[in-house]
Enzyme design. Structure first.
Site, short mmCIF file in Angstrom:
data_model
loop_
_atom_site.label_atom_id
_atom_site.label_comp_id
_atom_site.label_asym_id
_atom_site.label_seq_id
_atom_site.Cartn_x
_atom_site.Cartn_y
_atom_site.Cartn_z
N HIS A 91 52.57 48.75 44.20
CA HIS A 91 52.77 48.31 45.59
C HIS A 91 53.96 49.03 46.22
O HIS A 91 54.84 49.54 45.51
CB HIS A 91 53.10 46.81 45.60
CG HIS A 91 51.95 45.90 45.31
ND1 HIS A 91 52.02 44.87 44.40
CD2 HIS A 91 50.70 45.85 45.83
CE1 HIS A 91 50.86 44.23 44.36
NE2 HIS A 91 50.04 44.81 45.22
N GLU A 96 53.14 36.19 46.35
CA GLU A 96 53.50 37.10 47.43
C GLU A 96 52.29 37.87 47.98
O GLU A 96 52.23 38.18 49.16
CB GLU A 96 54.52 38.14 46.93
CG GLU A 96 54.74 39.27 47.91
CD GLU A 96 55.73 40.31 47.46
OE1 GLU A 96 55.57 40.89 46.39
OE2 GLU A 96 56.68 40.54 48.21
N ARG A 123 45.58 48.94 46.53
CA ARG A 123 45.25 47.56 46.91
C ARG A 123 45.09 47.36 48.43
O ARG A 123 44.36 46.48 48.86
CB ARG A 123 46.35 46.61 46.41
CG ARG A 123 46.50 46.58 44.89
CD ARG A 123 45.29 45.92 44.23
NE ARG A 123 45.40 45.97 42.77
CZ ARG A 123 46.04 45.06 42.05
NH1 ARG A 123 46.63 44.04 42.64
NH2 ARG A 123 46.08 45.18 40.74
N ARG A 163 41.44 38.41 42.59
CA ARG A 163 42.55 37.66 43.17
C ARG A 163 42.19 37.01 44.51
O ARG A 163 43.01 36.32 45.10
CB ARG A 163 43.77 38.60 43.34
CG ARG A 163 44.21 39.22 42.02
CD ARG A 163 45.64 39.69 42.08
NE ARG A 163 46.51 38.60 42.47
CZ ARG A 163 47.79 38.76 42.80
NH1 ARG A 163 48.33 39.95 42.77
NH2 ARG A 163 48.52 37.72 43.15
N CYS A 180 57.37 39.27 43.92
CA CYS A 180 55.97 38.84 43.94
C CYS A 180 55.77 37.38 43.57
O CYS A 180 54.70 36.83 43.80
CB CYS A 180 55.14 39.73 43.02
SG CYS A 180 55.76 39.78 41.37
#
Ligand code: CIR
Length: 253
Positions: free
Chosen positions: A160, A65, A130, A85, A247
Site C-alpha cells: 500500500h 483501515e 489493490r 476482504r 492498518c
C-alpha cells in the site's frame, strides 16, 4: 478526543492475504496481546476505543483501515482490492454511519484505505495492486466537493501507499525511497527509513502523538534526531500478516 475503531483479530488470521511477505506461523495468543497493547497506546494518546467483535469468516478483518476512508466531512466505504476482504465493510459502515455521512466505492472500482494518505486538503492514493484507476477516480469525485484534491501516486514493491510513506508530524514525511519516488515530496520535510529497515515507513499519527513499531531502532533514531518521540508498540505478529500500525484502526474526531 478521537474515536478509534478497531476489531479483534480473526481466529482465521493464519489464512490472511499475503502479497510481498512469505507466510510464517502466527502466534495467535501473542498477536492478541500485541493488539491489546496497540489499543492501549491509542487510549494513551486520547482515543476512545470502539472495539468490533472478531469476524471468523474474514481472516484480514483486524485491518480495519482498508475498508473505509474517514474524513471530517464524510466517510467513504471502500471496495477492497482483495475479494476475500469485501465482506469486512458492512460492520464498519454500521459504526461509521453513527458519526458520518457515508459514500461508497462501487464496482468495478477497488480501493484499500491503506493506499490513502491525507496531507491537509491533499489526498494521495497509491496505484497499487489493490486500488485501481476507477477507485481513485471515484474517490476524487466523492471528495472534490469538500475541497480535497486527489492525486494518484505510483508505488512499487509494497502493498500500500502507507507502506511507503506516512506523515509523522505536520509537513514531515517518513519515506521508504525504494518503494516510492521521494523526489515527489519536495515541499515536505523528508525523513528516509534506514536502508536496513525496509518496513519502517508506516507510522500512525494520533492527534499530536505518533504510534510506531518498537523494532526499527535505526529509523527511530532518525525520528528522534528530528525531535519526534513516538509511542512504541510491538505489532510483530500482525506484521506477519502484512499489517502494521496504521492498518489496525480507523480514527475519527
Ligand atoms: C492484506 O493483504 O490485505 C492483509 N493481509 C494486510 C492488510 C494491511 N493493511 C494495511 O496496511 N492498510
Amino acid at each position: 478526543m478521537f474515536y478509534a475503531i478497531t476489531r479483534q483479530i480473526s481466529p482465521a488470521m493464519a489464512r490472511c492475504e499475503l502479497t510481498h511477505v512469505d507466510r510464517a506461523p502466527i502466534d495467535m495468543e501473542l498477536a492478541a496481546q500485541q493488539h491489546h497493547q496497540y489499543q492501549q497506546a491509542l487510549r494513551a494518546l486520547g482515543c476512545e476505543n470502539i472495539l468490533l467483535t472478531s469476524e471468523p469468516d474474514f481472516p484480514d478483518s483486524v485491518f480495519v483501515e482498508d475498508v473505509a476512508v474517514v474524513l471530517d466531512e464524510i466517510a467513504v466505504i471502500t471496495r477492497p482490492g482483495a475479494e476475500s476482504r469485501r465482506g469486512e465493510s458492512a460492520t464498519v459502515a454500521a459504526v461509521l454511519a453513527k458519526h458520518r455521512t457515508l459514500a461508497y466505492i462501487t464496482a468495478p472500482a477497488t480501493l484499500d484505505g491503506g493506499d490513502v494518505l491525507r496531507l491537509g486538503r491533499r489526498i494521495l492514493v497509491g496505484q497499487s495492486g489493490r486500488s485501481n484507476t476507477a477507485g481513485i477516480e471515484q474517490l476524487r469525485e466523492l471528495l472534490q466537493p469538500y475541497g480535497y484534491s486527489v492525486q494518484a501516486m505510483p508505488i512499487h514493491g509494497c502493498l500500500h501507499l502507507k507502506s511507503a510513506v506516512t506523515e509523522v508530524a505536520d509537513g514531515v514525511l517518513l519515506v521508504q525511497p525504494e518503494w516510492i519516488d521521494a523526489s515527489q515530496f519536495a515541499q515536505y520535510t523528508i525523513i528516509l527509513v534506514d536502508p536496513a529497515e525496509p518496513h519502517a515507513a508506516n507510522a500512525l499519527r494520533v492527534g499530536s502523538g505518533l504510534i510506531y513499531p518498537s523494532y526499527f531502532p535505526r529509523t527511530l533514531a532518525r525520528l528522534h534526531d528530528s525531535g519526534i518521540v513516538p509511542l512504541l508498540v510491538d505489532v510483530a505478529e500482525l506484521q506477519k500478516a502484512e499489517g502494521a500500525v496504521t492498518c489496525c484502526s480507523l480514527l475519527l474526531n
